[in-house]
Design a protein around this motif. Sequence first.
Motif, PDB file in Angstrom:
ATOM      1  N   ALA A  33       0.822  -1.198   0.000  1.00 22.23           N
ATOM      2  CA  ALA A  33       0.000   0.000   0.000  1.00 22.23           C
ATOM      3  C   ALA A  33       0.860   1.254   0.000  1.00 22.23           C
ATOM      4  N   SER A  34       0.380   2.257  -0.714  1.00 23.47           N
ATOM      5  CA  SER A  34       1.127   3.516  -0.748  1.00 23.47           C
ATOM      6  C   SER A  34       0.933   4.263   0.550  1.00 23.47           C
ATOM      7  N   PRO A  35       2.019   4.870   1.080  1.00 23.36           N
ATOM      8  CA  PRO A  35       1.857   5.635   2.303  1.00 23.36           C
ATOM      9  C   PRO A  35       0.920   6.800   2.086  1.00 23.36           C
ATOM     10  N   ALA A  36       0.222   7.235   3.182  1.00 23.73           N
ATOM     11  CA  ALA A  36      -0.649   8.383   3.099  1.00 23.73           C
ATOM     12  C   ALA A  36       0.191   9.626   2.884  1.00 23.73           C
ATOM     13  N   PRO A  37      -0.170  10.738   3.274  1.00 20.14           N
ATOM     14  CA  PRO A  37       0.424  11.998   2.861  1.00 20.14           C
ATOM     15  C   PRO A  37       1.934  11.975   2.798  1.00 20.14           C
ATOM     16  N   ALA A  38       2.464  12.449   1.730  1.00 19.44           N
ATOM     17  CA  ALA A  38       3.919  12.474   1.552  1.00 19.44           C
ATOM     18  C   ALA A  38       4.559  13.372   2.579  1.00 19.44           C
ATOM     19  N   ASP A  53       5.835  15.227  17.624  1.00 17.26           N
ATOM     20  CA  ASP A  53       4.394  15.438  17.517  1.00 17.26           C
ATOM     21  C   ASP A  53       3.958  15.552  16.051  1.00 17.26           C
ATOM     22  N   GLU A  54       4.765  16.213  15.226  1.00 19.22           N
ATOM     23  CA  GLU A  54       4.441  16.310  13.801  1.00 19.22           C
ATOM     24  C   GLU A  54       4.496  14.937  13.141  1.00 19.22           C
ATOM     25  N   LEU A  55       5.500  14.152  13.476  1.00 13.96           N
ATOM     26  CA  LEU A  55       5.597  12.801  12.932  1.00 13.96           C
ATOM     27  C   LEU A  55       4.435  11.934  13.420  1.00 13.96           C
ATOM     28  N   TYR A  56       4.028  12.121  14.649  1.00 15.85           N
ATOM     29  CA  TYR A  56       2.909  11.373  15.210  1.00 15.85           C
ATOM     30  C   TYR A  56       1.644  11.649  14.407  1.00 15.85           C
ATOM     31  N   ARG A  57       1.368  12.917  14.134  1.00 19.18           N
ATOM     32  CA  ARG A  57       0.181  13.259  13.357  1.00 19.18           C
ATOM     33  C   ARG A  57       0.259  12.672  11.949  1.00 19.18           C
ATOM     34  N   ALA A  58       1.445  12.722  11.352  1.00 21.77           N
ATOM     35  CA  ALA A  58       1.614  12.158  10.011  1.00 21.77           C
ATOM     36  C   ALA A  58       1.441  10.646  10.022  1.00 21.77           C
ATOM     37  N   ALA A  59       1.924   9.992  11.078  1.00 25.30           N
ATOM     38  CA  ALA A  59       1.770   8.539  11.186  1.00 25.30           C
ATOM     39  C   ALA A  59       0.309   8.147  11.350  1.00 25.30           C
ATOM     40  N   LEU A  60      -0.454   8.933  12.088  1.00 23.98           N
ATOM     41  CA  LEU A  60      -1.883   8.663  12.231  1.00 23.98           C
ATOM     42  C   LEU A  60      -2.598   8.849  10.895  1.00 23.98           C
ATOM     43  N   ALA A  61      -2.200   9.885  10.146  1.00 26.06           N
ATOM     44  CA  ALA A  61      -2.798  10.092   8.824  1.00 26.06           C
ATOM     45  C   ALA A  61      -2.465   8.951   7.877  1.00 26.06           C
ATOM     46  N   GLU A  62      -1.337   8.315   8.085  1.00 26.10           N
ATOM     47  CA  GLU A  62      -0.909   7.171   7.277  1.00 26.10           C
ATOM     48  C   GLU A  62      -1.710   5.915   7.599  1.00 26.10           C
ATOM     49  N   GLY A  63      -2.341   5.888   8.747  1.00 29.81           N
ATOM     50  CA  GLY A  63      -3.101   4.709   9.159  1.00 29.81           C
ATOM     51  C   GLY A  63      -2.875   4.336  10.607  1.00 29.81           C
ATOM     52  N   GLY A  64      -1.799   4.862  11.201  1.00 26.99           N
ATOM     53  CA  GLY A  64      -1.574   4.668  12.627  1.00 26.99           C
ATOM     54  C   GLY A  64      -1.126   3.283  13.025  1.00 26.99           C
ATOM     55  N   ARG A  65      -0.527   2.539  12.099  1.00 27.78           N
ATOM     56  CA  ARG A  65      -0.066   1.191  12.415  1.00 27.78           C
ATOM     57  C   ARG A  65       1.447   1.112  12.299  1.00 27.78           C
ATOM     58  N   ASP A  91      -2.207   6.451  20.294  1.00 25.70           N
ATOM     59  CA  ASP A  91      -3.120   6.055  19.225  1.00 25.70           C
ATOM     60  C   ASP A  91      -2.451   5.259  18.107  1.00 25.70           C
ATOM     61  N   ILE A  92      -1.171   4.935  18.281  1.00 30.84           N
ATOM     62  CA  ILE A  92      -0.491   4.076  17.311  1.00 30.84           C
ATOM     63  C   ILE A  92      -0.778   2.613  17.645  1.00 30.84           C
ATOM     64  N   ASP A  93      -1.176   1.866  16.657  1.00 32.64           N
ATOM     65  CA  ASP A  93      -1.387   0.419  16.812  1.00 32.64           C
ATOM     66  C   ASP A  93      -0.030  -0.256  16.589  1.00 32.64           C
ATOM     67  N   LEU A  94       0.694  -0.466  17.682  1.00 29.59           N
ATOM     68  CA  LEU A  94       2.051  -1.007  17.617  1.00 29.59           C
ATOM     69  C   LEU A  94       2.039  -2.502  17.862  1.00 29.59           C
ATOM     70  N   LYS A  95       2.596  -3.249  16.924  1.00 31.47           N
ATOM     71  CA  LYS A  95       2.851  -4.673  17.098  1.00 31.47           C
ATOM     72  C   LYS A  95       4.362  -4.838  17.179  1.00 31.47           C
ATOM     73  N   LEU A  96       4.885  -5.175  18.330  1.00 29.61           N
ATOM     74  CA  LEU A  96       6.318  -5.341  18.543  1.00 29.61           C
ATOM     75  C   LEU A  96       6.569  -6.820  18.814  1.00 29.61           C
ATOM     76  N   ILE A  97       7.076  -7.511  17.820  1.00 29.06           N
ATOM     77  CA  ILE A  97       7.216  -8.968  17.867  1.00 29.06           C
ATOM     78  C   ILE A  97       8.663  -9.322  18.220  1.00 29.06           C
ATOM     79  N   VAL A  98       8.862 -10.013  19.322  1.00 21.19           N
ATOM     80  CA  VAL A  98      10.195 -10.361  19.809  1.00 21.19           C
ATOM     81  C   VAL A  98      10.479 -11.838  19.563  1.00 21.19           C
ATOM     82  N   LEU A 298       8.760   7.696  12.888  1.00 16.02           N
ATOM     83  CA  LEU A 298       8.424   8.149  14.240  1.00 16.02           C
ATOM     84  C   LEU A 298       9.136   7.287  15.271  1.00 16.02           C
ATOM     85  N   TYR A 299       9.117   5.987  15.069  1.00 13.77           N
ATOM     86  CA  TYR A 299       9.738   5.063  16.021  1.00 13.77           C
ATOM     87  C   TYR A 299      11.235   5.302  16.134  1.00 13.77           C
TER      88      TYR A 299
END
Length: 381
Positions: A33-38, A53-65, A91-98, A298-299
């Motif tokens: 999938a193409s990322p949301a806003p460039a 905070d700016e990256l956080y907002r952009a990540a949420l606009a991308e889908g927040g995953r 509000d980020i849906d983080l899956k951190l697989i160890v 963001l991470y």
Amino acid sequence: MPSFPSRRRLLTTGAGAALGLGALGAASTPASASPAPAAPARASGAEERRSLDELYRAALAEGGRLVVYAGGDTPTQQDGTKAAFLQRFPDIDLKLIVDYSKYHDVRVDNQLATGTLVPDVVQLQTLQDFDRWKAQGLLLPYRPAGFSKVHDRFKDPQGAWVAIAAIGFGFMYATDAVGTDAPRTPLDLLDPKWKGRIASSFPHDDDAVLYLYSLYVEHYGWDWAARLAAQDVRFARGSNSPGDAVRAGQYAIGVGGSGAPLGTGPVKWVLPDSAPFMAWGQRAAILKRAAHSTAAKLYLNWQLSTATQQASFNGWSVRTDIAPPAGLKPVWEYRNANLDGFPRFMSDRAGVERLKQTFALYFGEVEGDPTPGFLGLRPGA
């Protein structure tokens, strides 16, 4: 000790799992999938200028995953990292697989080959993979904020990867168990009074522990390994196992694990004056095909931020502008940390395999080593 059946349940998707056919996240968000806003335009090669905070907002606009594959010994080993990240970015849906890095890299290779990529970020101990993936054009060149302050040994000049943590491996002891006669060097571990009282991770199961043991042998000779084998050492899988055994009061000394040099708890991790130990930078990178590249950025920016680096568990930072606490030098100032040696060691895979077999002759085979037939992860698996 990790429970491998539970890992298989976490990472298996059924008959297709052996082929890595799966993707974590919403089924409507394929890896291609193409990322949301460039992202805002930046000078080529410049560091990130957006705030967290700016990256956080952009990540949420991308889908927040966000999906991170992290190297480690137990599924819960990165729970603290996940909690800290979500406290800052709830509000980020983080899956951190160890899982062990040597399993994660196989998964990633298979997923890339089959067009089923799961993670956005990989942070692994297998340093050689990052050089290989960079050469194959599979990593996204990116310089997070603070990249220029990261020590040169801890970053790729083109930004293909950056180390997010400095980790040291050595030996430790229970202060109550050893009293005033604490071991100060690996040679002290051969004292007969420690027979039956030492726990260690298998050096031929974990490459960082293998490198640590190779440094001991280089310094003291193979006779050291033979004499340690005669100490009735309890060997177990995972670099977490010696520390766990010492903290549980089962053994007085643990070999082949990490710790905090200035820690004041019941377990003391030894930072030797001149005897060898090993340290390295835990590398992290964004995969070029990542579905959630903005969240990945963001991470990395959060990991390299001043606040996160100052909160490192062992007092060491990868950044040159963050001083360690009193009584500790930056990790790159310890010549006996062999900071440059581990990347070279990891790049010589034939040499690593020969050394594994040699240590197996001294310490026995690793028990319970499952074949990693679980390569993918589907939503809800």
